[in-house]
Design a protein around this motif. Structure first.
Motif, short mmCIF file in Angstrom:
data_model
loop_
_atom_site.label_atom_id
_atom_site.label_comp_id
_atom_site.label_asym_id
_atom_site.label_seq_id
_atom_site.Cartn_x
_atom_site.Cartn_y
_atom_site.Cartn_z
N LEU A 1 0.84 -1.19 0.00
CA LEU A 1 0.00 0.00 0.00
C LEU A 1 0.88 1.25 0.00
CD1 LEU A 1 -2.89 1.14 0.20
CD2 LEU A 1 -2.63 1.07 2.68
N VAL A 2 0.67 2.10 -1.00
CA VAL A 2 1.48 3.30 -1.15
C VAL A 2 0.72 4.53 -0.64
CG1 VAL A 2 2.62 4.81 -2.83
CG2 VAL A 2 2.70 2.34 -3.11
N GLU A 3 -0.59 4.59 -0.93
CA GLU A 3 -1.35 5.79 -0.63
C GLU A 3 -2.81 5.44 -0.40
OE1 GLU A 3 -1.96 10.17 -2.72
OE2 GLU A 3 -1.55 8.44 -3.98
N THR A 4 -3.44 6.13 0.55
CA THR A 4 -4.87 6.01 0.80
C THR A 4 -5.48 7.40 0.70
OG1 THR A 4 -4.52 4.14 2.28
CG2 THR A 4 -6.62 5.27 2.46
N VAL A 5 -6.52 7.53 -0.13
CA VAL A 5 -7.20 8.81 -0.32
C VAL A 5 -8.69 8.60 -0.07
CG1 VAL A 5 -7.73 10.66 -1.94
CG2 VAL A 5 -5.51 9.53 -2.04
N ASP A 6 -9.26 9.37 0.86
CA ASP A 6 -10.70 9.34 1.12
C ASP A 6 -11.28 10.67 0.66
OD1 ASP A 6 -10.68 6.79 2.24
OD2 ASP A 6 -10.21 7.56 4.23
N THR A 7 -12.23 10.60 -0.26
CA THR A 7 -12.85 11.81 -0.80
C THR A 7 -14.35 11.77 -0.49
OG1 THR A 7 -11.27 11.81 -2.63
CG2 THR A 7 -13.23 13.17 -2.89
N THR A 8 -14.84 12.82 0.14
CA THR A 8 -16.28 12.94 0.44
C THR A 8 -16.79 14.17 -0.29
OG1 THR A 8 -16.00 11.91 2.59
CG2 THR A 8 -18.02 13.17 2.24
N ARG A 9 -17.88 13.98 -1.04
CA ARG A 9 -18.46 15.12 -1.74
C ARG A 9 -19.98 15.05 -1.66
NH1 ARG A 9 -15.77 13.08 -7.06
NH2 ARG A 9 -16.87 11.14 -7.35
N THR A 10 -20.59 16.23 -1.71
CA THR A 10 -22.04 16.36 -1.65
C THR A 10 -22.52 17.02 -2.93
OG1 THR A 10 -21.97 16.55 0.75
CG2 THR A 10 -23.97 17.32 -0.34
N ILE A 11 -23.50 16.39 -3.57
CA ILE A 11 -24.07 16.90 -4.82
C ILE A 11 -25.53 17.25 -4.55
CG2 ILE A 11 -24.60 16.37 -7.22
CD1 ILE A 11 -22.35 14.21 -7.02
N THR A 12 -25.89 18.50 -4.79
CA THR A 12 -27.27 18.96 -4.60
C THR A 12 -27.84 19.35 -5.96
OG1 THR A 12 -26.73 19.76 -2.40
CG2 THR A 12 -28.74 20.62 -3.40
N THR A 13 -29.01 18.78 -6.28
CA THR A 13 -29.67 19.06 -7.55
C THR A 13 -31.05 19.64 -7.27
OG1 THR A 13 -28.53 17.17 -8.53
CG2 THR A 13 -30.41 18.03 -9.73
N ASP A 14 -31.33 20.79 -7.86
CA ASP A 14 -32.65 21.42 -7.76
C ASP A 14 -33.34 21.28 -9.11
OD1 ASP A 14 -32.34 22.32 -5.12
OD2 ASP A 14 -31.23 24.08 -5.80
N THR A 15 -34.60 20.80 -9.08
CA THR A 15 -35.37 20.61 -10.31
C THR A 15 -36.68 21.40 -10.20
OG1 THR A 15 -34.48 18.39 -10.53
CG2 THR A 15 -36.42 18.91 -11.83
N VAL A 16 -36.98 22.17 -11.23
CA VAL A 16 -38.24 22.92 -11.29
C VAL A 16 -38.96 22.51 -12.56
CG1 VAL A 16 -39.30 25.20 -11.40
CG2 VAL A 16 -37.25 24.86 -10.01
N THR A 17 -40.21 22.06 -12.42
CA THR A 17 -41.01 21.64 -13.57
C THR A 17 -42.25 22.53 -13.64
OG1 THR A 17 -40.27 19.37 -13.27
CG2 THR A 17 -42.20 19.71 -14.66
N ASN A 18 -42.43 23.19 -14.77
CA ASN A 18 -43.61 24.03 -14.99
C ASN A 18 -44.50 23.34 -16.01
OD1 ASN A 18 -42.93 26.25 -13.32
ND2 ASN A 18 -41.45 26.91 -14.86
#
Length: 124
Positions: free
Chosen positions: A100-117
């Motif tokens: 094992l050379v490297e450990t990377v932990d990535t946390t991300r949050t994706i927010t999507t807003d949808t508007v339907t007319n």
């Protein structure tokens, strides 16, 4: 008074009155809004092979068992000697075991807003 009360208890027929719409056209508009949130965590592990390298200026490797020069190979754990002691010298040795050379932990949050007319037009 009593006969009047008895008259109220007699059922009377009920008739429904028909309803006729009094519009000829119309429109309807609807708006729907939605929000979606996704949180993800990506765990990455990088593995590598064994590494044994050296880089030098004004330095020369000498094999410990034979006394002969070894170029770029330090598997035999060479001894390094400065070529000209009057000049500056530099030696960099890199050794890494396989695994094992490297450990990377990535946390991300994706927010999507949808508007339907939605619009509807109708007529009679």
């Amino acid at each position: 008074m009593r006969p009047l009360l008895l008259l109220l208890l007699i059922p009377a027929p009920v008739f429904a009155q028909s309803v006729t719409p009094n519009f000829t056209t119309g429109t309807m508009t609807q708006t729907t809004t939605a929000t979606q949130t996704i949180t993800e965590t990506v765990a990455t592990e990088r593995f590598g092979g064994a590494v044994s390298t050296w880089n030098a200026d004004n330095v020369h490797p000498v094999n410990m068992s034979t006394g002969t020069a070894v170029v770029g190979d330090i598997v035999a754990s060479p001894e390094f000697h400065v070529v000209d002691t009057a000049l500056p010298w530099q030696l960099e040795v890199t050794t890494r075991a396989a695994g094992l050379v490297e450990t990377v932990d990535t946390t991300r949050t994706i927010t999507t807003d949808t508007v339907t007319n939605t619009s509807s037009v109708f007529s009679q």
